[in-house]
Design an enzyme around this catalytic site. Sequence first.
Site, PDB file in Angstrom:
ATOM      1  N   ASP A 147     -27.574   2.170-102.841  1.00  0.00           N
ATOM      2  CA  ASP A 147     -28.722   2.562-102.040  1.00  0.00           C
ATOM      3  C   ASP A 147     -29.338   3.846-102.566  1.00  0.00           C
ATOM      4  O   ASP A 147     -28.646   4.758-103.001  1.00  0.00           O
ATOM      5  CB  ASP A 147     -28.301   2.776-100.584  1.00  0.00           C
ATOM      6  N   ARG A 198     -22.693   2.294-105.673  1.00  0.00           N
ATOM      7  CA  ARG A 198     -22.306   3.695-105.663  1.00  0.00           C
ATOM      8  C   ARG A 198     -20.824   3.931-105.885  1.00  0.00           C
ATOM      9  O   ARG A 198     -20.423   4.826-106.626  1.00  0.00           O
ATOM     10  CB  ARG A 198     -22.730   4.302-104.305  1.00  0.00           C
ATOM     11  N   PRO A 219     -24.924  13.158-104.803  1.00  0.00           N
ATOM     12  CA  PRO A 219     -24.254  13.894-105.877  1.00  0.00           C
ATOM     13  C   PRO A 219     -22.762  13.603-105.939  1.00  0.00           C
ATOM     14  O   PRO A 219     -22.134  13.262-104.936  1.00  0.00           O
ATOM     15  CB  PRO A 219     -24.512  15.359-105.512  1.00  0.00           C
ATOM     16  N   ILE A 220     -22.199  13.751-107.144  1.00  0.00           N
ATOM     17  CA  ILE A 220     -20.755  13.573-107.319  1.00  0.00           C
ATOM     18  C   ILE A 220     -20.096  14.906-107.683  1.00  0.00           C
ATOM     19  O   ILE A 220     -19.023  14.932-108.265  1.00  0.00           O
ATOM     20  CB  ILE A 220     -20.449  12.501-108.388  1.00  0.00           C
TER      21      ILE A 220
END
EC number: 2.5.1.7
Length: 434
Positions: free
Chosen positions: A117, A93, A123-124
């Site tokens: 995971d 991530r 969200p980014i």
Amino acid sequence: MRWMKIEGPSKLEGSLTVPGSKNSSLAILAAACLASEPVTLKNIPNIADFRVLREIGEEIGCVMNRDILGDVHIDPTNINNPIIEPEKSGKFRTAYYFIGALLAKFGKVSLGYPGGDDFVSRPIDQHIKAFEKMGATFTFHKDYYIVEATRLNGATIYFDTITSGATVNSTLAAVLAEGETILLNAARDPEVTDTALFLNQMGAKITGAGTDTIKIKGVKQLNGCSYSVIPDRLIAGAFLISSGITGGTITVEDIIPEHLTSCLTKLKEIGVGIEIKENNITSFLDGRINATRVRTAMFPGFPTDLQQPLTVLLTQANGRSVLRETVYPNRFNHVYQLNKMGASIEVANGVAHIKGKSSLQGALVNASDVRAGICLMLAGVIAEGTTTITGIEHIERGYDEAVTAFNSLGANISLHQSDEITDDLMIAEVKKIN
């Protein structure tokens, strides 16, 4: 295929020292790319995520080597490529930290979407919002995205939700940006503070880390330094929880107690005894285990990364417990696995209802992420018979020495491997071994 075999039940008892923080390490390793000189990092755990990050470093021209003492030496002076292959960056991530680490130097970064995971949604959007406020633009493609900025400018950024990832990423970008950046509603996690302290040691000008308002004054360059990463509070918390699960006495050495205040408070409420000294914590079963209500939250609230091991403890409590997950409402993959072992847990709308006094039995279960894996290891330790865990690569992403640590406390855990790769053959192989 590889799997883990646990013979139970066992009582965990003794003392151990936990490794450096995984979450700090991944941020700080990326942050080291900002330096104009070599950097030495101590207490970096030798986990699978580190090895992936080292491969990414090699790809962009950053050399990362671990010496015989375990220290990691980083030479970022020859970084010449801000393009990271989607296959590599998609493996975990926090590859997005390379945006903050490389954008100011190169004006352009290309990488794949976040991996790691699977909690359904990571969200980014807050990262995008922050970088756009600082002058960057995003172009999205099927498997990767490109971030570009002719120049990064300081900005005032308000995060709509508390997010440690976006707080760190924005800080990385801001240290070399023009002017002052102010982060409002910033994450207060110890790992955020640890990253800021590392950057300041290299010459950054960051104040307010550990509060909800962080101010960063941009500088022209960052120098090399030597820095030691904080111990992993989440692994420490899991072992402290284990004393209530197995009835043993556990001492975690070289830990920072203030990082675990919410966990320790909840354990006391449940009935686990806690003794705190300057740099170690001892936990022990102090009477019966009480049912409770838990609500996860960003630091300083109860950590989402400890709700899985806590769930095992609550299966042994007197009464019915309620656990509400507010950080990742879908983070309950471990519940189905625990129910296969005899637990009685119902999940709806981000809330787990846990029936206590469950008698756990060994079963074939699968770890879906790092913390779920530790949770299943704890369940296997108290279960009657043999527990077999697949998906152990997820455990190794965050804790390379998990089996060694558990066995040092009295567990009976072994690792196995087979060339057979199908589920049916895997089950047959496990049954043959068991």
